[in-house]
Design an enzyme around this catalytic site. Structure first.
Site, short mmCIF file in Angstrom:
data_model
loop_
_atom_site.label_atom_id
_atom_site.label_comp_id
_atom_site.label_asym_id
_atom_site.label_seq_id
_atom_site.Cartn_x
_atom_site.Cartn_y
_atom_site.Cartn_z
N VAL A 287 0.85 -1.19 0.00
CA VAL A 287 0.00 0.00 0.00
C VAL A 287 0.89 1.24 0.00
O VAL A 287 1.68 1.45 0.93
CB VAL A 287 -0.94 0.02 1.22
N GLY B 10 1.86 -6.31 8.00
CA GLY B 10 1.76 -4.86 7.86
C GLY B 10 0.84 -4.49 6.71
O GLY B 10 -0.31 -4.92 6.65
N ASP B 11 1.37 -3.70 5.75
CA ASP B 11 0.57 -3.29 4.59
C ASP B 11 0.98 -4.06 3.34
O ASP B 11 0.77 -3.60 2.22
CB ASP B 11 0.71 -1.79 4.35
N GLU B 12 1.55 -5.25 3.52
CA GLU B 12 2.04 -6.06 2.40
C GLU B 12 1.14 -7.28 2.19
O GLU B 12 0.76 -7.96 3.15
CB GLU B 12 3.47 -6.50 2.66
#
Length: 306
Positions: A186, A227-229
Site C-alpha cells: 500500500v 503490515g501493509d504487504e
C-alpha cells in the site's frame, strides 16, 4: 402341577398359566408382586380382567395361535410396553403344554427394565459424546482459522500462504508449469496512519483485501504477508504475461477509495511479480524477487511524480 408350584414361587421371573378359555389357573409369587390381587383372587379369573392391557386383537391372536398350533411366541417389551406394570418392562415368552387332555398356556414374564435403563443411559451417553465431538470439531476449526487466517482482514495469513504455495511449487516442478507470486504494497500507508489514525489504516487494509479477493481467478490465493504487504499466488499460468490481467484489474478497480472523516482518500498499490522457474526454484526466493520488483515499481512512481 402342584409339585411345581414351590419351584415356580422361587423363580425370579413371573409365571402365569392359562386354560383354554384364557382363565388364570396359576400365578406365582413373583408375578403377584406386580398386580393388585392375591393368589386366590386371580384363580379362575379371565386374563383380561386381571391384566386388562392384554385385551387387544394382536395379543389375542398370538395366544390363540400358540394354543391351537403349539407355536412358541414372544412379546417384546420394546413393542409391548407396560403390559404387566406401568413402571416395569417385561419380555413375555408364551408356550403351550398339555396336562392330560387339557391344553394350557405358560406365560413367562422376564424383567428387562434394567436393560432398558442401561439402553437409555447408553443413548444419552452417545448423544452427549456426539455433542462433545461436535464441539471439539468446531473448536478445532476455530483454532485452524486462528492459525491460517488474518484476524483483521479475514483473508489467509503468511502461514497458510507458505503451506499452500509449497504444494503448488512442487506441482509446478513436476509438471514443468509456471507459478507466479505477486507482492503488493500500500503506497503512503504510513501517511494514512499518521494523518487519519490507525483505525483509518485498518480500514484501508480491509479494503485492499476486499479488492484483491475480487480480482483473482478461482485457483489464486490472496494472503496478508504482514503490515501493509499482501501476496497473491498465481498457479497454472499458461504464460508469464497472463499476470497482467490481474494487475490491471487491481489498478482499475472502482473501489480503490475510502471515506475518512468526510474525505475521499485513494488507495494506491505498488505491485511486483516473480515467476517459477525464471526467478528461482524456492518460495523464499520467489517472494524476495517479487518484493524487489515491487520496490522497483514504487521507486519509478516516486521518480515520475517529482
Amino acid at each position: 402341577m402342584n409339585k411345581w408350584m414351590s419351584v415356580f414361587n422361587n423363580l425370579d421371573i413371573g409365571i402365569l398359566i392359562l386354560d383354554e378359555e384364557f382363565k388364570i389357573i396359576y400365578a406365582n409369587q413373583y408375578l403377584l408382586g406386580f398386580i393388585p390381587f392375591r393368589s386366590k383372587e386371580v384363580q379362575e379369573q379371565p386374563l383380561y380382567e386381571v391384566l386388562p392391557k392384554f385385551y387387544n386383537t394382536y395379543i389375542e391372536k398370538v395366544l390363540l395361535n400358540c394354543l391351537n398350533n403349539g407355536s412358541k411366541m414372544f412379546l417384546s417389551a420394546g413393542l409391548h410396553k407396560h403390559l404387566l406394570h406401568s413402571d416395569y418392562d417385561f419380555n413375555i415368552k408364551i408356550s403351550r403344554f398339555e396336562e392330560g387332555s387339557s391344553k394350557l398356556l405358560l406365560l413367562e414374564f422376564i424383567d428387562v427394565t434394567s436393560q432398558f435403563i442401561q439402553i437409555a443411559r447408553l443413548r444419552n451417553y452417545v448423544a452427549e459424546l456426539s455433542k462433545v465431538n461436535k464441539e471439539l470439531k468446531e473448536k478445532k476449526k476455530y483454532i485452524e482459522n486462528m492459525a491460517y487466517y488474518d484476524s483483521l482482514t479475514g483473508i489467509h495469513n503468511r502461514t497458510f500462504f507458505y503451506k499452500l504455495a509449497e504444494k503448488y511449487l512442487e506441482s509446478a516442478k513436476r509438471s514443468g508449469g509456471i507459478l507466479g507470486v505477486m507482492f503488493i504494497d500500500v503506497d503512503k500507508f504510513k501517511e494514512i496512519n499518521d494523518t487519519y489514525g490507525h483505525e483509518a489504516g485498518d480500514k484501508a487494509l480491509v479494503q485492499v483485501a476486499n479488492i484483491l479477493t475480487q480480482v483473482i481467478r478461482k485457483d489464486d490465493t490472496v494472503a496478508r504477508y504482514g503490515g501493509d504487504e499482501f501476496l497473491i499466488l498465481l498457479p497454472h499460468l499458461l504464460a508469464a504475461h497472463n499476470y497482467e490481467i490481474i494487475a490491471s484489474r487491481i489498478s482499475n478497480h472502482p473501489d480503490r477509495f475510502i471515506n475518512l472523516t468526510g474525505e475521499k482518500v485513494e488507495i494506491s498499490l505498488s505491485i511486483g511479480i516473480s515467476f517459477y522457474p525464471a526467478d528461482g526454484d524456492s518460495l523464499n526466493r520467489l517472494i524476495a524477487k517479487a518484493d524487489q520488483a515491487m520496490y522497483l515499481a514504487k521507486s519509478r512512481i516516486k521518480t515520475a511524480c517529482r
